[in-house]
Write a protein that holds these residues in place. Structure first.
Motif, PDB file in Angstrom:
ATOM      1  N   GLU A  81      55.518  25.485  24.866  1.00 13.15           N
ATOM      2  CA  GLU A  81      56.447  25.765  26.135  1.00 13.15           C
ATOM      3  C   GLU A  81      55.970  25.680  26.880  1.00 13.15           C
ATOM      4  O   GLU A  81      56.336  27.279  27.282  1.00 13.15           O
ATOM      5  N   VAL A 137      70.156  23.734  23.738  1.00 11.31           N
ATOM      6  CA  VAL A 137      70.010  22.781  24.642  1.00 11.31           C
ATOM      7  C   VAL A 137      69.307  22.160  24.930  1.00 11.31           C
ATOM      8  O   VAL A 137      68.003  22.578  25.472  1.00 11.31           O
ATOM      9  N   SER A 138      68.894  20.994  24.442  1.00 15.13           N
ATOM     10  CA  SER A 138      67.120  20.044  24.535  1.00 15.13           C
ATOM     11  C   SER A 138      67.295  18.827  24.136  1.00 15.13           C
ATOM     12  O   SER A 138      68.435  17.965  23.757  1.00 15.13           O
ATOM     13  N   ARG A 139      65.744  18.611  24.806  1.00 20.79           N
ATOM     14  CA  ARG A 139      65.175  17.224  23.978  1.00 20.79           C
ATOM     15  C   ARG A 139      65.165  17.174  22.725  1.00 20.79           C
ATOM     16  O   ARG A 139      64.989  18.687  22.147  1.00 20.79           O
ATOM     17  N   GLY A 161      63.507  15.555  32.164  1.00 13.28           N
ATOM     18  CA  GLY A 161      63.594  16.968  31.451  1.00 13.28           C
ATOM     19  C   GLY A 161      63.319  17.711  32.952  1.00 13.28           C
ATOM     20  O   GLY A 161      63.385  17.866  34.237  1.00 13.28           O
ATOM     21  N   SER A 181      76.183  21.092  29.342  1.00 18.00           N
ATOM     22  CA  SER A 181      76.203  22.397  29.219  1.00 18.00           C
ATOM     23  C   SER A 181      76.729  23.683  29.833  1.00 18.00           C
ATOM     24  O   SER A 181      75.824  25.327  29.363  1.00 18.00           O
ATOM     25  N   TYR A 200      68.562  29.489  31.493  1.00 12.71           N
ATOM     26  CA  TYR A 200      69.554  30.183  32.065  1.00 12.71           C
ATOM     27  C   TYR A 200      70.252  31.009  31.142  1.00 12.71           C
ATOM     28  O   TYR A 200      71.383  31.227  31.457  1.00 12.71           O
ATOM     29  N   GLY A 211      59.939  26.612  30.355  1.00 15.48           N
ATOM     30  CA  GLY A 211      61.161  26.248  29.852  1.00 15.48           C
ATOM     31  C   GLY A 211      61.947  26.958  30.409  1.00 15.48           C
ATOM     32  O   GLY A 211      61.861  27.314  31.242  1.00 15.48           O
ATOM     33  N   LEU A 212      62.735  26.365  30.740  1.00 19.13           N
ATOM     34  CA  LEU A 212      64.294  26.267  31.463  1.00 19.13           C
ATOM     35  C   LEU A 212      66.002  27.069  31.381  1.00 19.13           C
ATOM     36  O   LEU A 212      65.980  28.160  31.576  1.00 19.13           O
ATOM     37  N   THR A 213      65.807  26.782  29.759  1.00 19.16           N
ATOM     38  CA  THR A 213      67.507  27.505  28.945  1.00 19.16           C
ATOM     39  C   THR A 213      67.523  28.410  28.684  1.00 19.16           C
ATOM     40  O   THR A 213      68.337  28.717  29.179  1.00 19.16           O
ATOM     41  N   ASP A 223      74.588  15.558  28.443  1.00 20.97           N
ATOM     42  CA  ASP A 223      76.097  16.397  29.353  1.00 20.97           C
ATOM     43  C   ASP A 223      75.996  17.718  30.265  1.00 20.97           C
ATOM     44  O   ASP A 223      75.547  18.214  29.861  1.00 20.97           O
ATOM     45  N   GLN A 259      57.949  19.436  19.802  1.00 19.45           N
ATOM     46  CA  GLN A 259      57.148  19.844  20.687  1.00 19.45           C
ATOM     47  C   GLN A 259      58.492  20.841  20.779  1.00 19.45           C
ATOM     48  O   GLN A 259      58.226  22.069  20.861  1.00 19.45           O
ATOM     49  N   LYS A 260      60.247  20.719  20.356  1.00 22.65           N
ATOM     50  CA  LYS A 260      61.080  21.947  20.436  1.00 22.65           C
ATOM     51  C   LYS A 260      61.381  22.249  18.996  1.00 22.65           C
ATOM     52  O   LYS A 260      61.927  23.544  19.233  1.00 22.65           O
ATOM     53  N   GLY A 300      72.067  17.483  22.658  1.00 25.94           N
ATOM     54  CA  GLY A 300      71.096  16.798  22.776  1.00 25.94           C
ATOM     55  C   GLY A 300      71.216  15.589  22.785  1.00 25.94           C
ATOM     56  O   GLY A 300      71.435  14.924  21.576  1.00 25.94           O
ATOM     57  N   SER A 301      69.497  15.368  22.729  1.00 25.73           N
ATOM     58  CA  SER A 301      69.252  13.706  22.480  1.00 25.73           C
ATOM     59  C   SER A 301      67.238  13.298  22.263  1.00 25.73           C
ATOM     60  O   SER A 301      66.795  14.326  22.967  1.00 25.73           O
TER      61      SER A 301
END
Ligand code: ADP
Ligand code: GLC
Length: 474
Positions: free
Chosen positions: A373, A294-296, A19, A356, A381, A376-378, A352, A300-301, A324-325
């Motif tokens: 959060e 694009v995430s776990r 992560g 992403s 991006y 958070g990075l996405t 992947d 939480q998400k 995601g997975s």
């Protein structure tokens, strides 16, 4: 050179990642070097990293490290000054950093106590002529490092612990105190005791000279039970020594100009081309905004909210690609969502990195409906790629995105859509707002320009860490 910092963590890009912790640990040394600090990273030598040991030099041997010998190997790997703790009895296993095929490793308390033990010894004594001024521990995996130093005498070394996610607390039974080399007299509520057991994160929080979290809003939220998850009192008691320092993103890796179909604030033609290619890749056609996740896939998400809001979004012209997975139930729910909306919703279960990048290049919006959060990075991006973030107003999401409102639109500063609370009603309303904004091309282009101009690099935050280190050393 202003000083030396030993960064202690369980993940680090580009070597091992589950992560955002890895992104941050991997980016900090470069960011701090530019600010005049010499930072080295101590990591466990997991099986996948053992191939890297060949070119490295042995700088420390710990004969009795929780059931075997530990050797610290030093060298420059992928641009990082690395210290790898090679202890095959603890780390040479098939699986991820924390779990194998059967779930979490049974000896995680010992595995990460070992990392922390060696970190504390190196901090005190130095390795190969290099002795740190600061030990910087990340999350529960390094939480015992400041504690060992505090209990055994830290000398001149100052300690910082950064909370990336307080939901992971490093729990162990009280009966492990002696085995984990913790002094019995520290087992009390103001010390190591945590709901009758032990928490390596709490150990770090009560013993470090300073606590940081990865956004100012998360620092404030952590003093409430619903965010502190049991540790709110510990954080609140040390409020004068808690600060929030936002993460940055690595702008060399996340650069729209450097993508195969490059684009930038002055020239968005490449982004349009990337959108066409992305829709073709996934066999979708989307007249309104094309959103991505694009995430776990975890609670939480806020991923579980998607099935409730996406049907209306699709009816209004929107489309969605999920990468995601995680939680098998959520993976199933995402597959079902795609099956229910062929040609509009697509799902790729897995991890992947290259995909992403294609997603951020080609999409119009990135959805981050998190319940909490830390940073958070996405969403960052998304800002950088003109892929407008739709985020819940929590933690670092609240600190990085300027939501479209009459005031922010009038001032010409909006960069996304922000909603509160994290529930299907507010999320659905935010997506309706997104559809409206997208329908006004001039406004949309303005918001994209605002987003792409928003600074998300490490400069400001690296300077904040530097100032904190300096203050501790003064
Ligand atoms: P967290 O650390 O809580 O998972 P962050 O937003 O801080 O959240 O960091 C997640 C990181 O992992 C980002 O760099 C994101 O792009 C990446 N990521 C998450 N899931 C995937 C995936 N399935 N494929 C590629 N990258 C992913
Ligand atoms: C954690 C948090 C995330 C943060 C990352 C890096 O994984 O969940 O919000 O961005 O750490 O600090």
């Amino acid at each position: 050179m202003k000083g030396r910092v030993l960064s202690v963590a369980s993940e680090c890009v580009p070597l091992v990642k589950t992560g955002g912790l890895a992104d941050v640990v991997g980016a900090l040394p470069g960011a701090l070097a530019a600010a005049g600090w010499d930072m080295r990273v101590l990591l466990p030598a997991y099986r996948a990293l053992r191939a890297r040991l060949d070119g490295m030099a042995e700088v420390w041997v710990e004969p009795n490290l929780f059931g075997g010998t530990g050797r610290v190997m030093a060298g420059r790997v992928d641009g990082l000054d690395l210290l790898l703790l090679d202890a095959p009895h603890l780390y040479d296993r098939e699986g991820g950093p924390y779990s194998g095929p059967g779930g979490d490793w049974w000896d995680n308390p010992q595995r990460f106590a070992a990392l922390s033990w060696v970190a504390a010894r190196i901090a005190r004594e130095g390795v190969a002529g290099w002795r740190p001024d600061i030990l910087h521990a990340h999350d529960w995996q390094a939480g015992f490092a400041p504690a060992y130093l505090a209990y055994q005498g830290a000398g001149a070394v100052k300690t910082v612990i950064t909370v990336h996610n307080i939901a992971f607390q490093g729990w162990a039974p009280a009966s492990m105190m002696a085995e984990l080399r913790l002094p019995a007299e520290q087992f009390h509520p103001g010390g190591l005791e945590y709901y009758g057991g032990l928490s390596s994160l709490k150990a770090g929080l009560v013993t470090a000279d300073w606590i940081t979290t990865v956004s100012p809003t998360y620092a404030a939220e952590l003093m409430r039970p619903e965010f502190g998850l049991g540790l709110q009192g510990v954080i609140a008691a040390r409020a004068a020594r808690v600060s929030g320092i936002l993460n940055g993103v690595d702008t060399a890796i996340w650069s729209p100009e450097a993508e195969p179909v490059g684009f930038g604030p002055g020239d968005m033609a490449g982004k349009a081309a990337a959108r066409v290619a992305l829709c073709a890749e996934f066999g979708i056609e989307v007249p309104g905004p094309l959103a991505i996740v694009v995430s776990r896939l975890t609670d939480q998400k806020g991923i579980d909210l998607l099935p409730a809001v996406i049907p209306d979004f699709v009816a209004a012209g929107g489309g969605l690609i999920v990468l995601g997975s995680g939680d098998p139930a959520l993976e199933g729910a995402m597959r079902a969502l795609a099956a229910a909306h062929p040609g509009r919703v697509a799902v790729r279960i897995g991890y992947d990195e290259a995909l992403s990048h294609r997603l951020f290049s080609g999409a119009d919006a990135v959805l981050v409906p998190s319940r909490f959060e830390p940073c958070g990075l996405t969403q960052m991006y998304g800002l950088r790629y003109g892929t407008l973030p739709v985020v819940a107003s929590t933690g670092g999401l609240a600190d990085t995105v300027i939501g479209a409102s009459p005031a922010t639109l009038a001032a010409g500063v909006a960069t996304g859509v922000v909603f509160h609370p994290t529930d299907a009603l507010a999320f659905g309303q935010a997506l309706a707002r997104l559809v409206d904004l997208y329908a006004d091309p001039a406004l949309w282009a303005q918001m994209q320009a605002n987003a792409m101009g928003h600074p998300v690099g490490w400069e400001t935050s690296a300077a904040r860490y530097g100032a904190l280190y300096q203050r501790l050393l003064a």
